[in-house]
Design a protein around this motif. Structure first.
Motif, PDB file in Angstrom:
ATOM      1  N   PRO A 125      -0.707  -5.783  35.011  1.00  0.00           N
ATOM      2  CA  PRO A 125      -0.014  -4.509  35.224  1.00  0.00           C
ATOM      3  C   PRO A 125       1.483  -4.643  34.953  1.00  0.00           C
ATOM      4  O   PRO A 125       2.045  -5.735  35.049  1.00  0.00           O
ATOM      5  N   PHE A 126       2.106  -3.513  34.627  1.00  0.00           N
ATOM      6  CA  PHE A 126       3.563  -3.479  34.553  1.00  0.00           C
ATOM      7  C   PHE A 126       4.119  -3.578  35.975  1.00  0.00           C
ATOM      8  O   PHE A 126       3.463  -3.203  36.950  1.00  0.00           O
ATOM      9  N   ASP A 127       5.341  -4.053  36.088  1.00  0.00           N
ATOM     10  CA  ASP A 127       5.995  -4.215  37.382  1.00  0.00           C
ATOM     11  C   ASP A 127       6.045  -2.913  38.173  1.00  0.00           C
ATOM     12  O   ASP A 127       5.738  -2.874  39.358  1.00  0.00           O
ATOM     13  N   TRP A 128       6.415  -1.820  37.522  1.00  0.00           N
ATOM     14  CA  TRP A 128       6.532  -0.540  38.215  1.00  0.00           C
ATOM     15  C   TRP A 128       5.176  -0.032  38.702  1.00  0.00           C
ATOM     16  O   TRP A 128       5.088   0.613  39.749  1.00  0.00           O
ATOM     17  N   VAL A 178       7.080  -7.424  33.226  1.00  0.00           N
ATOM     18  CA  VAL A 178       8.250  -6.561  33.367  1.00  0.00           C
ATOM     19  C   VAL A 178       8.280  -5.618  32.171  1.00  0.00           C
ATOM     20  O   VAL A 178       8.243  -6.052  31.016  1.00  0.00           O
ATOM     21  N   ASP A 179       8.283  -4.328  32.456  1.00  0.00           N
ATOM     22  CA  ASP A 179       8.317  -3.313  31.399  1.00  0.00           C
ATOM     23  C   ASP A 179       9.768  -3.124  30.954  1.00  0.00           C
ATOM     24  O   ASP A 179      10.599  -2.630  31.715  1.00  0.00           O
ATOM     25  N   THR A 180      10.068  -3.522  29.741  1.00  0.00           N
ATOM     26  CA  THR A 180      11.436  -3.414  29.219  1.00  0.00           C
ATOM     27  C   THR A 180      11.704  -2.070  28.561  1.00  0.00           C
ATOM     28  O   THR A 180      12.838  -1.789  28.195  1.00  0.00           O
ATOM     29  N   GLU A 181      10.661  -1.241  28.431  1.00  0.00           N
ATOM     30  CA  GLU A 181      10.838   0.084  27.822  1.00  0.00           C
ATOM     31  C   GLU A 181      11.208   1.086  28.918  1.00  0.00           C
ATOM     32  O   GLU A 181      10.353   1.727  29.524  1.00  0.00           O
ATOM     33  N   GLU A 240       7.458   7.154  29.747  1.00  0.00           N
ATOM     34  CA  GLU A 240       7.205   8.281  30.632  1.00  0.00           C
ATOM     35  C   GLU A 240       6.529   7.849  31.936  1.00  0.00           C
ATOM     36  O   GLU A 240       6.916   8.283  33.026  1.00  0.00           O
ATOM     37  N   GLY A 241       5.531   6.981  31.846  1.00  0.00           N
ATOM     38  CA  GLY A 241       4.841   6.508  33.047  1.00  0.00           C
ATOM     39  C   GLY A 241       5.771   5.780  33.993  1.00  0.00           C
ATOM     40  O   GLY A 241       5.677   5.919  35.213  1.00  0.00           O
ATOM     41  N   ARG A 242       6.678   5.011  33.434  1.00  0.00           N
ATOM     42  CA  ARG A 242       7.655   4.270  34.241  1.00  0.00           C
ATOM     43  C   ARG A 242       8.595   5.237  34.959  1.00  0.00           C
ATOM     44  O   ARG A 242       8.864   5.089  36.152  1.00  0.00           O
ATOM     45  N   ILE A 243       9.080   6.227  34.235  1.00  0.00           N
ATOM     46  CA  ILE A 243       9.993   7.212  34.808  1.00  0.00           C
ATOM     47  C   ILE A 243       9.317   7.971  35.949  1.00  0.00           C
ATOM     48  O   ILE A 243       9.891   8.155  37.027  1.00  0.00           O
ATOM     49  N   GLU A 244       8.063   8.410  35.736  1.00  0.00           N
ATOM     50  CA  GLU A 244       7.320   9.121  36.779  1.00  0.00           C
ATOM     51  C   GLU A 244       7.084   8.231  37.994  1.00  0.00           C
ATOM     52  O   GLU A 244       7.185   8.679  39.134  1.00  0.00           O
ATOM     53  N   ALA A 245       6.763   6.959  37.737  1.00  0.00           N
ATOM     54  CA  ALA A 245       6.520   6.022  38.836  1.00  0.00           C
ATOM     55  C   ALA A 245       7.785   5.813  39.661  1.00  0.00           C
ATOM     56  O   ALA A 245       7.737   5.847  40.897  1.00  0.00           O
ATOM     57  N   ASP A 273      14.568   0.339  44.696  1.00  0.00           N
ATOM     58  CA  ASP A 273      14.455  -0.859  43.860  1.00  0.00           C
ATOM     59  C   ASP A 273      13.009  -1.324  43.872  1.00  0.00           C
ATOM     60  O   ASP A 273      12.572  -1.960  44.835  1.00  0.00           O
ATOM     61  N   HIS A 274      12.274  -1.002  42.815  1.00  0.00           N
ATOM     62  CA  HIS A 274      10.850  -1.346  42.811  1.00  0.00           C
ATOM     63  C   HIS A 274      10.622  -2.860  42.782  1.00  0.00           C
ATOM     64  O   HIS A 274       9.592  -3.335  43.230  1.00  0.00           O
ATOM     65  N   HIS A 275      11.590  -3.622  42.324  1.00  0.00           N
ATOM     66  CA  HIS A 275      11.450  -5.086  42.315  1.00  0.00           C
ATOM     67  C   HIS A 275      11.358  -5.643  43.731  1.00  0.00           C
ATOM     68  O   HIS A 275      10.680  -6.645  43.966  1.00  0.00           O
TER      69      HIS A 275
END
Length: 187
Positions: free
Chosen positions: A120-123, A152-155, A159-164, A175-177
């Protein structure tokens, strides 16, 4: 008319699910007996998404969150989950209600295909952890989630990252990390 939905992945976080189905309300926690959680469902973004795998072992159990959702929003949930395009909707999924011990049926989604090499991506993993924490699921479940290898999603414009990150922020996670139990330097 409403239906019961069992969330075990990113939809456990209410803001995440309510962005998809505005009528979703938490009923409580529940457990899927004989299942294990994996992040092996291929996502459109190339990362691994959560799914449950039947182990047929009575000692396996995965906690999750039971929601009640207006039936008119089932089509929105189907679309968000990719029903028929990666996840299969299961409307007679048996779960054990944490407060009563009753076995009830609910709707959930299981991967139609899996790839054990995905991560999975980090977020995304942070969403699952935040949902687990928000709903006070067992500490050992959260410990197992923190041990999941992730990418780690570098993009940053994904859109999925922004929504998350928006859903996490609504629940006070800036801070999701920090949810992952690791700092950027640790990765």
């Amino acid at each position: 008319m409403s239906f019961m939905y069992f969330a075990y992945g990113s939809n456990m976080l209410p803001a995440r699910l309510q962005a998809r189905c505005s009528t979703a309300r938490v009923i409580g926690t529940a457990t899927a007996q004989r299942f294990e959680l994996e992040f092996s469902k291929p996502g459109k973004d190339g990362s691994g998404k959560a799914t449950l795998l039947d182990t047929r072992s009575q000692s396996s159990a995965i906690p999750g969150v039971l929601f009640e959702i207006d039936r008119t929003e089932l089509k929105f949930l189907d679309r968000a989950e990719g029903a028929g395009y990666g996840y299969d909707r299961v409307d007679d999924f048996s779960i054990t209600c944490a407060t009563t011990g009753d076995i009830i049926t609910a709707t959930t989604y299981l991967a139609s295909k899996t790839d054990p090499d995905l991560e999975p991506f980090d977020w995304y993993l942070a969403l699952v952890l935040a949902g687990s924490h928000h709903n006070a699921l067992h500490d050992d479940h959260q410990t197992r989630l923190r041990a999941v290898n992730h990418v780690v999603d570098t993009e940053e414009s994904r859109e999925g990252r922004i929504e998350a990150l928006r859903a996490l922020s609504e629940h006070g996670y800036s801070d999701h990390h920090s949810l992952l139990g690791r700092t950027v330097e640790d990765r």
